[in-house]
Design an enzyme around this catalytic site. Structure first.
Site, PDB file in Angstrom:
ATOM      1  N   HIS A 429       0.863  -1.178   0.000  1.00  0.00           N
ATOM      2  CA  HIS A 429       0.000   0.000   0.000  1.00  0.00           C
ATOM      3  C   HIS A 429       0.902   1.232   0.000  1.00  0.00           C
ATOM      4  CE1 HIS A 429      -3.299  -2.616   2.021  1.00  0.00           C
ATOM      5  NE2 HIS A 429      -3.329  -2.703   0.697  1.00  0.00           N
ATOM      6  N   GLU A 432       1.370   3.954   2.884  1.00  0.00           N
ATOM      7  CA  GLU A 432       1.815   3.529   4.218  1.00  0.00           C
ATOM      8  C   GLU A 432       3.334   3.603   4.280  1.00  0.00           C
ATOM      9  OE1 GLU A 432      -0.021  -0.282   4.591  1.00  0.00           O
ATOM     10  OE2 GLU A 432      -2.035   0.567   4.572  1.00  0.00           O
ATOM     11  N   HIS A 525       2.950  -3.185   7.132  1.00  0.00           N
ATOM     12  CA  HIS A 525       1.923  -2.211   6.749  1.00  0.00           C
ATOM     13  C   HIS A 525       1.903  -1.053   7.740  1.00  0.00           C
ATOM     14  CE1 HIS A 525      -0.521  -4.546   3.703  1.00  0.00           C
ATOM     15  NE2 HIS A 525       0.284  -5.474   4.175  1.00  0.00           N
ATOM     16  N   GLU A 594       1.690  -4.351  11.645  1.00  0.00           N
ATOM     17  CA  GLU A 594       1.028  -3.052  11.502  1.00  0.00           C
ATOM     18  C   GLU A 594       1.708  -2.022  12.404  1.00  0.00           C
ATOM     19  OE1 GLU A 594      -1.363  -2.297   9.514  1.00  0.00           O
ATOM     20  OE2 GLU A 594      -2.272  -4.184   8.889  1.00  0.00           O
TER      21      GLU A 594
END
Length: 880
Positions: A429, A432, A525, A594
């Site tokens: 992504h 990010e 991420h 994350e």
């Protein structure tokens, strides 16, 4: 970041068929392959790349990338490494790689300046605390909006920047009624001023002429009329920049509109732009109007990032957190699907006149930054025996996707072949960017000279893909590739033509598994709706094995929260990297790491923003955890296993919060978590010192069971989660046996897709709940307590409500085991005082629910507080 909302991107973005048809041919041409033949992932890893280099060069508009014909057989990349068994066999060979990786290729018709901004990589010495908004801030915003609507004659509405517009056409008439110009039901493609929100494709001739998209210089859209003109000059037409339009509302206030991801009509979160012609002193307000997520960590204290070129040149100061009056809220602009847009608003005061200041959602890390960092490693003579860089494939725009191999190459070939592998990926992504900083920490650690790094290189082969979506990073997308697709939803069946980086990454993993055991897969991420650093894993049978690595990481890191980890495999996540790696490739330890855009809410870094140093240190900690995970001395692993056995954190100890979910559940969880934290502090201040907790060794000797657990519980304000799990499952079973279901005060909020059950039973539960609450209100109508007592007990009520939220998924877990209680909890978990339970737990009957008034009295809730409860609530909801 993984999401649930965008499972079907075609339906979500609602492409119009003509637009898709017009874009598809361009994308196919960019891919440089035969449209009719597309091998499966199993077949295509060592296949010949079809299509001519001439077509690829024409499609990218870039300089020649060598005389390679596109038929490079994967796996042969230099005589000096042809012998190595650790070299992958599924990447392409380019004649001039990596020298021709720069400048980057945009693959779009919109021009972009070739010179990428370079930023000083310094970190503030002092902690950057989170922002505490005043209580009256939202009221002030509402008043300002009302004044703006009631006095339109004072509003300028002058377009001062448009990234795809003609600089010769700015005028105040184009931006009239900027807030009201969005028609009802209009999507992001219908922005104020009448221009499309999607990035213009232009005609076929223009596409072929400008696909490279890079020009030496672009004139500013707006030029100040003189020294007294204090209008800001905006710019975002550089690598990773994102700002579609800027409209001057008042002299020092601007409405900003972001570009959606290329070939989509949504995904507006990432922004990176520059302003110049600044003035020191005045307070400038920026309103970003077309955000799409219903909640954001901006309301949890996150500040935007800003970078002053004067401060960087004179003091060496890099990116810093700044801004005041920051708030994120729903505005009146309607989207095509019927929901509303959201506004991020903040104010800034510039420190210098005529400065150039950049603003960003997160610390930028561009494709050029990656290439420069990899080039530095390439040219370091010490890296020759530990670092290899190869091209995995080319993207749709013709950019190279790098594959890094790190191990001790100067070893015996038999020793090389016997080593196990670790696969780490990042930046699927593009918005990010914090994931790239974690990845940078991993690369720096593994290529470093420390003893631990050498041990890792001597025992493992690291396959690293630092940027899976280079095209999206270059053009400033937030989630998608140039094709407008979320690449982290395509791991199950990636297309060689449309999703080359995922196709060849998966193929590389397959070939790697044929050669050696892969013990760990980590996909990095960023998360925009939760704090801390945490992991999503895979657990089908409530096993402990998948939780050991996050447990070790929690022990070594100050910002990793085990409490926020989740090990569910939801249906909407079946095509993500971690689930496909677990189910299809058979890698047991497959995780999504994350990292919050904001910061931590506990420990030494609590209430502080993460900096690039913290993110890089997180990368170091990942490497340390790998070392502990595979250490022959398994002391740390056994200790984590014992903690998990004693205090088993359910798969539902934290919901797999989607980074784009629209149900508001994440915001509710954060508010309740903050309230619980405050209530816990107050409770500790009012309680006598707690008795010493039982040791882990004593707890392990105790026998499980509900009665035993109740007797062994201490007076410590934290109650083990398994106690709440056992009690709630018992209560739920008892309620269902009498046909009542779960009352709203006992049923925690279920995650998406888990609020099933019999409709009639839920209806009965709501009726019974309503009757009990009416009875309770009548019985306790008179206020019997003073204001001070009410305030004290109100905090306990908040604590009880939050207890229900923290145990939400525990009540729904299907394989939890009854464990012994009263022992130390797993790091990162949160417990709740036992005395605040709405049930009277005894050895004889631990699950019979009491009437609401009796339960409220036992929980310390005043009659006045009880009267504020709504008369009826839906299952899974809580009192406000």
């Amino acid at each position: 970041m993984e999401t649930e909302e965008e499972v079907d991107d075609a339906d979500e973005d609602a492409y119009d068929q003509e637009e898709v048809a017009s874009v598809k041919d361009e994308i196919i041409a960019l891919a440089g392959v035969d449209i009719e033949t597309e091998p499966k992932p199993e077949q295509g890893t060592s296949a010949v790349l079809e299509g001519s280099s001439a077509a690829a060069e024409a499609s990218t508009g870039a300089a020649s990338r060598g005389a390679a014909s596109g038929s490079a057989v994967a796996g042969t990349h230099g005589d000096e490494e042809a012998y190595s068994p650790v070299q992958s066999t599924c990447f392409h060979q380019g004649g001039a790689y990596p020298d021709q990786n720069l400048p980057p290729k945009t693959g779009i018709a919109i021009p972009m300046m070739a010179n990428t901004p370079h930023f000083v990589r310094s970190v503030p010495e002092e902690p950057e605390l989170l922002y505490n908004a005043p209580e009256t801030l939202f009221d002030d915003i509402v008043k300002a909006e009302a004044d703006r609507i009631s006095h339109p004659e004072n509003v300028r509405n002058k377009i001062v920047f448009d990234s795809v517009g003609d600089p010769g056409e700015p005028s105040s008439t184009q931006a009239s009624n900027v807030v009201e110009a969005m028609p009802p039901g209009g999507g992001a493609e219908q922005l104020p001023g009448g221009l499309e929100g999607g990035r213009s494709h232009g005609g076929a001739g223009a596409r072929q002429a400008q696909l490279a998209g890079l020009v030496p210089h672009l004139p500013p859209y707006y030029r100040p009329e003189g020294p007294d003109d204090r209008t800001l000059v905006f710019e975002s037409r550089f690598e990773s920049g994102n700002l579609r339009r800027a409209v001057q509302v008042y002299e020092f206030e601007y409405d900003l509109i972001l570009n959606p991801d290329y070939n989509t009509r949504s995904h507006t979160q990432w922004y990176l732009f520059r302003v110049s012609n600044t003035r020191r002193g005045p307070s400038y307000r920026f309103n970003i109007l077309n955000m799409v997520k219903p909640t954001s960590v901006y309301n949890e204290g996150m500040r935007p990032l800003q970078y002053s070129t004067i401060e960087a040149a004179t003091k060496g100061i890099g990116w810093v957190r700044g801004g005041e009056k920051i708030i994120y809220y729903q505005n009146g602009l309607r989207r095509q699907k019927g929901s509303n847009y959201y506004t991020l608003t903040f104010t800034v005061q510039f420190q210098h006149d005529c400065d150039e200041v950049y603003f960003s959602h997160c610390y930028p890390y561009t494709y050029t930054d990656l290439q420069m960092d990899l080039r530095a490693l390439d040219r370091d003579p010490d890296m020759v025996r530990r670092f290899r860089r190869r091209k995995l494939c080319e993207t749709l725009a013709g950019n190279a996707c790098d594959l890094i191999t790190i191990t001790s190459f100067n070893s015996d070939p038999a020793a090389l072949k016997a080593r196990r592998a670790v696969v780490i990926t990042a930046r699927v992504h593009p918005g990010e960017s914090n994931a790239s900083w974690v990845m940078k920490g991993i690369l720096d650690y593994l290529t470093g000279a420390s003893v631990d790094a050498r041990i890792l290189r001597d025992n493992f082969v690291f396959k690293i893909i630092p940027m899976l979506n280079p095209d999206g990073v270059i053009v400033g997308n937030y989630r998608c590739s140039l094709a407008g697709q979320d690449l982290n939803r395509l791991w199950d069946e990636p297309s060689r033509k449309m999703h080359p980086t995922i196709f060849f990454a998966k193929s590389m993993c397959r070939h790697l598994l044929d050669d050696r055991e892969v013990i760990l897969f980590v996909d990095i991420h960023g998360h925009s709706r939760k704090k801390n650093v945490f992991m999503y894993g895979n657990s089908e049978n409530n096993g402990l094995r998948e939780k050991i690595f996050p447990g070790l990481l929690c022990r070594s890191s100050d910002c990793f929260s085990f409490d926020d980890c989740c090990f569910k495999m939801q249906r909407s996540k079946e095509s993500t990297a971690r689930v496909v790696s677990y189910r299809e490739l058979g890698v047991i330890n497959s995780y999504t790491l994350e990292a919050s855009f904001c910061g931590a809410d506990f420990g030494p870094l609590g209430d502080q923003h993460f900096t690039t140093r913290h993110l890089e240190e997180m990368g170091y900690m990942v490497c340390d955890a790998i070392l502990d995970f595979c250490d022959p001395d398994q002391t740390k692993v056994m200790l984590v296993c014992k903690e998990l056995q004693v205090l088993f954190p359910d798969d539902g100890n934290s919901d797999d919060v989607s980074d784009s979910e629209d149900d508001g559940a994440a915001a509710l969880r954060r508010k309740k978590r903050a309230a619980r934290k405050e209530a816990m502090v107050k409770a500790k201040q009012n309680k006598p010192p707690a008795k010493k907790k039982k040791t882990l060794a004593k707890a392990l000797d105790m026998e499980g069971g509900e009665g035993t657990a109740s007797k062994s519980a201490t007076k410590d304000p934290k109650e083990p989660k398994t106690a709440r799990t056992t009690r709630r499952k018992s209560v739920k079973a008892k309620d269902e046996s009498v046909g009542l279901g779960a009352s709203s005060s006992a049923m925690p909020e279920a995650s998406d897709g888990e609020q099933g059950g019999d409709t009639k039973t839920k209806g009965n539960a709501k009726k019974n709940t309503k009757a009990k609450k009416k009875h309770a209100v009548k019985k306790t109508s008179a206020t019997r307590e003073s204001k001070d007592a009410t305030d004290s007990k109100e905090s306990k009520r908040t604590q009880h409500v939050d207890k229900g939220d923290s145990g939400a998924d525990e009540a729904q877990s299907t394989g939890s085991q009854d464990q012994t209680m009263g022992v130390e909890s797993v790091p990162g978990t949160t417990a709740v005082p036992a005395k605040l339970s709405p049930y009277k737990v005894t050895d004889n009957d631990a699950s019979m629910p009491l009437p609401l008034d009796v339960a409220a009295s036992a929980a310390g809730i005043s009659s006045a507080t009880l009267a504020e409860y709504p008369s009826q609530q839906s299952p899974g909801s809580y009192p406000p």
